[in-house]
Design an enzyme around this catalytic site. Structure first.
Site, PDB file in Angstrom:
ATOM      1  N   GLY A  42       0.790  -1.227   0.000  1.00 10.52           N
ATOM      2  CA  GLY A  42       0.000   0.000   0.000  1.00 10.52           C
ATOM      3  C   GLY A  42       0.817   1.269   0.000  1.00 10.52           C
ATOM      4  N   TYR A 192     -10.288   4.463  16.247  1.00 11.03           N
ATOM      5  CA  TYR A 192      -9.318   4.739  15.181  1.00 11.03           C
ATOM      6  C   TYR A 192      -9.014   6.231  15.127  1.00 11.03           C
ATOM      7  CZ  TYR A 192      -7.319   5.216  10.507  1.00 11.03           C
ATOM      8  OH  TYR A 192      -6.502   5.533   9.444  1.00 11.03           O
TER       9      TYR A 192
END
Length: 328
Positions: A42, A192
Site C-alpha cells: 500500500g 481509530y
C-alpha cells in the site's frame, strides 16, 4: 477541550506547497537512509519505492519478512542503485519494537527519515501483546516507542525528519485520559480516530521538544486522503468485504497518489516542522499535497504534553534528548 484553547504554535504554519507538487520534484536523496514501517504494501510500499528512486537507501520495517522480501525485490527493480533491507517489526509488541531498534542502532550510524506509516483501522476491540487497545497501541504507542528508541540515530543525522501518517478521521477522535484503552466504551471508528488524533499530538510535541533541545530534527503529520489500500477491508468478515471495497473502487485514489503527502513531508526543502499535510481538495480527500490546519483538538498543547508523559510511562520509553530541553 474548547476550541479557543488551541495553540497556534502547534500546526500553525502557513507554508505554501506548490500546487503541482509531485514525486518528480523529490530532490536527490543519495546518501540518505529511510525507515518505513509497513513498507511492504500500500502506501508504505509506494513511499519506499519513490524514496529509493530518488536515491535513498531504505529499510522496510514489517511484520512479515516474507512479504517484505517480495516488496524489496519490487523496489530494487525500480531503483537498482539503492540498498533495500528488510527487518521484522511488530508494532503490537513493544518487545519487537525494542529488538528492531537495537538491531538498527547496531547496524546503521544515523537515520535521516523515519516514516511512521503502518497501522490498523476500525478493528473489533483487541489488545496488543502489552495489553493496550490495538488501534491506540499500534498506531500511536508502537510508533511513539519506536521513534524514541531510534532517537540516537535521528539525532546523529544532519537534518532528520519524522513523518507520521494520520488521517482525516482524527477529527472524530477524543482522548479520554480516564479510559485511554477504551475498556468502558469502544467504538471502532472513534477508537481509530483517537489513535490518529494521538499521532498529531505526538508530532507537535516531538517537534517542539526537538527544537527546544537544539536538534536539527523536524516532525510532520500527514493525511493521505481517501486512498485505496487494504486497511479498510483487512480483518473484515468475507461477506462485508465487497461492500467495503466498493467506495475504494469508486472514490479512492491509488497508493502512489495517496503517498504524495508523506513524500512531500519527507523531502520538500524548507518545510517548517509541526506541519500537517493533506490533499488540498474535497476537505482533504483528493488532490496534491497542501498545508492544512488539523482539528482544534490536535492543536491543544496541554493535551499533547499530557499524552507524551503518559505514553512514556505506558511504553517505558524515555526520549533521551542530547541536551536538557527547556520547553517554551
Amino acid at each position: 477541550m474548547p476550541p479557543d484553547s488551541t495553540d497556534a504554535a502547534l500546526f500553525g504554519s502557513a507554508f505554501a506547497v506548490p500546487e503541482d507538487w509531485s514525486a518528480r520534484l523529490i530532490p536527490d536523496l543519495g546518501g540518505r537512509l529511510a525507515v518505513i514501517t509497513g513498507g511492504n504494501t500500500g502506501l508504505g510500499l509506494a513511499t519506499a519505492r519513490e524514496l529509493a528512486r530518488a536515491g535513498a537507501d531504505v529499510v522496510l520495517a514489517v511484520r512479515s519478512t516474507g512479504r517484505g522480501a517480495a516488496a524489496a525485490a519490487d523496489i530494487r527493480q525500480a531503483a537498482p542503485r539503492s540498498r533495500v533491507d528488510v527487518h521484522r517489526l511488530d508494532l503490537a509488541d513493544l518487545g519487537s519494537v525494542g529488538d528492531f531498534a537495537d538491531r538498527f542502532l547496531d547496524e546503521y550510524p544515523a537515520l535521516d527519515l523515519l516514516i511512521n506509516n503502518a497501522g490498523v483501522m476500525a478493528t473489533s476491540r483487541q489488545t496488543t501483546a502489552d495489553g493496550f487497545e490495538l488501534q491506540f497501541g499500534v498506531n500511536h504507542l508502537g510508533h511513539f516507542a519506536l521513534t524514541g528508541r531510534l532517537l540516537p540515530a535521528l539525532a546523529a543525522a544532519t537534518a532528520a525528519r519524522v513523518v507520521t501518517v494520520s488521517s482525516a478521521l482524527h477529527a472524530v477522535g477524543r482522548l479520554d485520559f480516564r479510559d485511554l484503552q477504551s475498556r468502558r466504551h469502544y467504538r471502532r471508528l472513534r477508537a481509530y480516530g483517537t489513535s490518529k488524533l494521538a499521532n498529531l499530538l505526538f508530532t507537535g510535541e516531538l517537534d517542539r521538544r526537538a527544537q527546544a533541545a537544539g536538534l536539527a530534527l523536524r516532525a510532520y503529520a500527514v493525511n493521505p486522503g481517501y486512498a485505496a489500500t487494504s486497511l479498510l477491508t483487512a480483518g473484515r468478515p468475507g461477506v462485508l468485504r465487497p461492500l467495503l471495497a466498493l467506495p475504494n473502487a469508486l472514490l479512492a485514489v491509488g497508493p502512489r497518489t495517496g503517498a504524495l503527502p508523506t513524500l512531500c513531508a519527507a523531502t520538500l526543502p524548507g518545510l517548517p516542522g509541526a506541519t500537517y499535510l493533506a490533499p488540498r481538495h474535497l476537505s482533504g480527500l483528493r488532490g496534491t499535497p497542501a498545508v492544512l490546519p488539523p482539528s482544534p483538538h490536535a492543536r491543544h498543547r496541554p493535551t499533547a504534553t499530557r499524552l507524551w508523559e503518559i505514553s512514556q510511562s505506558l511504553t517505558t520509553t524515555h526520549y533521551d534528548f542530547p541536551t536538557p530541553a527547556r520547553l517554551p
